[in-house]
Write an enzyme that holds these catalytic residues in place. Sequence first.
Site, PDB file in Angstrom:
ATOM      1  N   PRO A 266      37.687  56.644  33.939  1.00 34.75           N
ATOM      2  CA  PRO A 266      36.824  57.438  33.520  1.00 34.75           C
ATOM      3  C   PRO A 266      35.418  56.173  32.832  1.00 34.75           C
ATOM      4  O   PRO A 266      36.238  56.085  31.758  1.00 34.75           O
ATOM      5  CB  PRO A 266      37.886  58.149  32.253  1.00 34.75           C
ATOM      6  CG  PRO A 266      38.997  56.758  32.068  1.00 34.75           C
ATOM      7  CD  PRO A 266      39.246  55.907  33.447  1.00 34.75           C
ATOM      8  N   ASP A 439      34.057  51.606  30.542  1.00 31.02           N
ATOM      9  CA  ASP A 439      35.518  52.413  30.908  1.00 31.02           C
ATOM     10  C   ASP A 439      35.857  53.301  29.365  1.00 31.02           C
ATOM     11  O   ASP A 439      36.104  52.537  28.830  1.00 31.02           O
ATOM     12  CB  ASP A 439      36.810  51.683  31.181  1.00 31.02           C
ATOM     13  CG  ASP A 439      38.150  52.072  31.467  1.00 31.02           C
ATOM     14  OD1 ASP A 439      38.046  53.330  31.335  1.00 31.02           O
ATOM     15  OD2 ASP A 439      38.726  51.243  32.081  1.00 31.02           O
ATOM     16  N   HIS A 440      36.013  54.389  29.701  1.00 33.24           N
ATOM     17  CA  HIS A 440      36.212  54.873  28.400  1.00 33.24           C
ATOM     18  C   HIS A 440      37.914  55.027  27.880  1.00 33.24           C
ATOM     19  O   HIS A 440      38.168  55.448  26.493  1.00 33.24           O
ATOM     20  CB  HIS A 440      35.974  56.943  28.797  1.00 33.24           C
ATOM     21  CG  HIS A 440      35.019  56.910  27.213  1.00 33.24           C
ATOM     22  ND1 HIS A 440      35.274  56.942  26.077  1.00 33.24           N
ATOM     23  CD2 HIS A 440      34.252  58.020  27.355  1.00 33.24           C
ATOM     24  CE1 HIS A 440      34.578  57.528  24.737  1.00 33.24           C
ATOM     25  NE2 HIS A 440      33.640  57.994  26.531  1.00 33.24           N
ATOM     26  N   ARG A 441      38.334  54.071  28.697  1.00 33.50           N
ATOM     27  CA  ARG A 441      39.350  54.056  27.816  1.00 33.50           C
ATOM     28  C   ARG A 441      39.859  52.890  26.994  1.00 33.50           C
ATOM     29  O   ARG A 441      40.451  52.402  25.804  1.00 33.50           O
ATOM     30  CB  ARG A 441      40.726  53.911  29.070  1.00 33.50           C
ATOM     31  CG  ARG A 441      40.928  54.433  29.716  1.00 33.50           C
ATOM     32  CD  ARG A 441      41.606  54.595  30.908  1.00 33.50           C
ATOM     33  NE  ARG A 441      40.988  53.582  32.438  1.00 33.50           N
ATOM     34  CZ  ARG A 441      41.492  52.977  32.848  1.00 33.50           C
ATOM     35  NH1 ARG A 441      43.271  53.370  33.559  1.00 33.50           N
ATOM     36  NH2 ARG A 441      41.143  52.096  33.268  1.00 33.50           N
TER      37      ARG A 441
END
Length: 469
Positions: A266, A439-441
């Site tokens: 994401p 990566d938004h994680r």
Amino acid sequence: MGGGELMAQVLEFKLPDLGEGLTEAEIVRWLVAVGDVVAIDQPVVEVETAKAMVEVPCPYGGVVTARFGEEGTELPVGAPLLTVAVGAVDSAGITDGGSGTDAPSSAAQAADGTGRPAAPGSSEAAESSGNVLVGYGTGAPAARRRRLRPVPAATAPAAVATVPAAAAAAPVAAASQDGPVAVISPLVRRLARENDLDLRRLTGSGPDGLILRADVERALRTPAPAEPAPARPVAPAAPAKGERVPLRGVRGAVADKLSRSRREIPDATCWVDADATELMAARAAMNAAGAPKISLLALLARICTSALRIHPELNSTVDMEAREIVRLPEVHLGFAAQTERGLVVPVVKDAHTRSAESLTEEFARLTQTARQGALTPADLTGGTFTLNNYGVFGVDGSTPIINHPEAAMLGVGRIVPKPWVHQGELAVRHVVQLSLTFDHRVCDGGTAGGFLRYVADCVEQPAVLLRTL
């Protein structure tokens, strides 16, 4: 046999494990022919894997008696590549039969370029069947070829190998209607599935009847047999238009990686414009000192490694099975390099320990190697962060796809003169757009923005780097 003669062994050389988890390779170019003399560790074939093009050396010295696979064929690791007759000459020496020519052995003459022996019942097959080859010294120079003598297999030692039966057999049907289909790789299954091709209709041309990618592509190019006309007239289907370009080699590997990145990560992107005038001036001052030139990419890489030390969240990867973020201690910096074979991403190992001068040298070395098509799998793997200078293509901005399994990529646009407010006044300055896809994680927008802002500050005021040296 005459006194003093030593029997030769026919040894099979298989496609070796090329490392980095690679399971197959495509034959690009054969470097030897049947009947050629090869030395130990001499490159015999050039193959292309999903990561690089490499030459494969043969561990045996002797005469090539068979080759397996035409150029363009994909082989799995462990599949036969070629067979080599390895042995010693008798004390009296072996002559050329008075002809003075470089004729290959009977077994070599009976095999074609793909390693398939002559048809059963032919004179060549009868001459080579059940025989092994003798009379070839392993140290014989390549310029001197000698005719090999067939010896009955019954007199050969147990260690002597013969050409595998799989190579001599004609291609067989892929599988029965109820059994599994013998396919060389999952990529071939996917290609068939995406094109609604029934693999059970194909005849495999690979070892033991394996269905190769070339078999599937051949079937896709061949029109299906015409079916009986239906009772009622129907409109003919429009033929497919356009050129079909197989996704294979480096292009195929890039497609797979980018698709996986889009599917699993994401990602989000933030960007900022920065005044690069001072950075350009600093580089000019460095290069005016008479020392080796420093590239702009090396200065940007030095800024990145400093920023990653402050924001280690972006030098990480995600292990979803363990549900953990793995922060990595070293920075192995990938950078995009355009070549005739497509875009590749070589990796500068331990970039955080290198000076700007060392980074310049390594960027130049890897770029030159990439353009020669000689990068090794180790040169293309292990990256933890990627720097993408798409400004060389004359564009200002981009939203790049993260290089899986990394967590971020910094994009750099072209540096161009633009109107800019500098010290309260309008001036013409050299401006660059910087973008960070992350990566938004692994982090939120605050961390990503902090990283990008630090990079922009270093571009605008290179002296900021002194705080972290």
